[in-house]
Structures are given as C-alpha cells and as structure tokens.
Scaffold this motif. Structure first.
Motif, PDB file in Angstrom:
ATOM      1  N   HIS A  55     -26.425  23.941  20.534  1.00  0.00           N
ATOM      2  CA  HIS A  55     -26.005  23.167  19.363  1.00  0.00           C
ATOM      3  C   HIS A  55     -25.664  21.701  19.681  1.00  0.00           C
ATOM      4  N   TRP A  56     -25.803  21.284  20.935  1.00  0.00           N
ATOM      5  CA  TRP A  56     -25.459  19.906  21.309  1.00  0.00           C
ATOM      6  C   TRP A  56     -26.575  18.943  20.914  1.00  0.00           C
ATOM      7  N   LYS A  57     -26.204  17.728  20.594  1.00  0.00           N
ATOM      8  CA  LYS A  57     -27.172  16.671  20.265  1.00  0.00           C
ATOM      9  C   LYS A  57     -27.747  16.133  21.569  1.00  0.00           C
ATOM     10  N   ILE A  58     -29.064  15.939  21.592  1.00  0.00           N
ATOM     11  CA  ILE A  58     -29.771  15.508  22.797  1.00  0.00           C
ATOM     12  C   ILE A  58     -30.614  14.283  22.461  1.00  0.00           C
ATOM     13  N   ASN A  59     -30.557  13.277  23.328  1.00  0.00           N
ATOM     14  CA  ASN A  59     -31.427  12.104  23.222  1.00  0.00           C
ATOM     15  C   ASN A  59     -32.189  11.956  24.531  1.00  0.00           C
ATOM     16  N   LEU A  60     -33.479  11.703  24.419  1.00  0.00           N
ATOM     17  CA  LEU A  60     -34.325  11.480  25.589  1.00  0.00           C
ATOM     18  C   LEU A  60     -34.739  10.017  25.623  1.00  0.00           C
ATOM     19  N   PHE A  61     -34.852   9.458  26.829  1.00  0.00           N
ATOM     20  CA  PHE A  61     -35.256   8.066  26.996  1.00  0.00           C
ATOM     21  C   PHE A  61     -36.070   7.945  28.268  1.00  0.00           C
TER      22      PHE A  61
END
Length: 188
Positions: free
Chosen positions: A55-61
C-alpha cells in the motif's frame, strides 16, 4: 553447576540479541519485526529490487548516471511514517577522509549534527553509514545515509528519513528491514 549453566544461557541470550548488524543494534531492532504484505519492485534500469509494502506510494526515477526508487507510507502523517530512497549510481565511492569530510560538511549545510558514522558491511558489500539529527522546518528530523560500494563502477546510496519524535526507533527498524530486502543485480 546450575550457576555455570545460567551464566552460559545469559551470555548466549545477550550475544543472540546483538547478532543484528551495527545499524540494527543502534536502534535495538527486533529481528522478528513484521512488515506486512510486500511486493518486489525493480528500478527502471533493473539494477536492483526491493520488497516494499503493497500500500506504500512508490516513485521511480532514472537518468544517465542513476536509477532510484523512492517510497513511503503516504496513508500516515509525516511524523508517523518513514521516507526511503534507494539510488544506484554509476560511480564509485571511496570511503576515505575526503568522503567523510564532505559528508560532515553536507550535514553542517543542512544544519544537522552527526550522531554516529562508521564503516561496515551491507549485504556483503563494503559500506559506510551516517546517522544525523536536526530540524527540518518545524519538525525534528533524523536521517540515516548508507553508502554501499558494489564494484569499482557502481554504488548505492540508501537514505531513510524520519520526522518527529515519536516511535523513531521502530520506524527506523522498519526502514532497515526494508533496506535489507534489497537485491543488487550484478552490474558491470
């Protein structure tokens, strides 16, 4: 004889409680800490993966020099969650005096005070960690930076941030357990 057995059991218990790595011991982490349901997330360049709560928010870069996964439990207030950033860098670290001086200078610029730092091993790789405290805005703030040398061309920067003063150790323990789930893919 009973006294010798009791002493041996106490020594064994103390040793087993301290069997975690140095950072886990710093926060008195319990190895049975439960993370809940996780999913394996790969960075966009397939350099590493980590287990992250579903349920955690994930950002990829990514760009030419780096690839990162940034994640947090955004269902909680900032003072109750932990922010984690795992970045693979196409450069090598050298844990020498210059590196340490730059780290302390960076802390000073951010008005942070280094609490502890040391060389150690992270998942079999040479590493250096730094724990710093200070204020960010109106909140008390603590950060763990872990620098991992994978080989002579690739390294990792693992960063964990905690805001506020409540449940700091347990939030850091959760982050450390998540960081220990990282699988580094062999890079050239």
């Amino acid at each position: 004889m009973k006294l010798i057995i009791r002493v041996a059991l106490i020594v064994l218990l103390v040793i087993s409680c301290k069997s975690g790595d140095e950072i886990e011991n710093e926060f008195s982490c319990n190895s049975s800490f439960f993370l809940g349901e996780t999913k394996t997330v790969f960075d966009t360049k397939n350099k590493f993966s980590a287990k992250i709560p579903k349920h955690w928010k994930i950002n990829l870069f990514n760009d030419e020099m780096q690839s990162s996964i940034y994640f947090a439990d955004t269902t909680k207030q900032l003072k109750k969650t932990v922010l984690i950033d795992i970045t693979q860098l196409s450069k090598a670290y050298k844990f020498d005096e210059k590196f340490k001086r730059l780290l302390f200078e960076n802390d000073s610029l951010l008005q942070l005070k280094n609490v502890k730092s040391n060389n150690y091993n992270f998942n079999k790789y040479p590493a250096y960690y730094s724990i710093s405290k200070g204020k960010k805005g109106k909140f008390s703030y603590q950060i763990i930076n872990i620098f991992v040398q994978q080989n002579d061309r690739n390294s990792f920067h693992l960063k964990t941030e905690v805001y506020g003063e409540k449940a700091v150790s347990s939030r850091f323990c959760k982050a450390i357990k998540l960081l220990k789930s990282i699988t580094f893919n062999e890079s050239e």
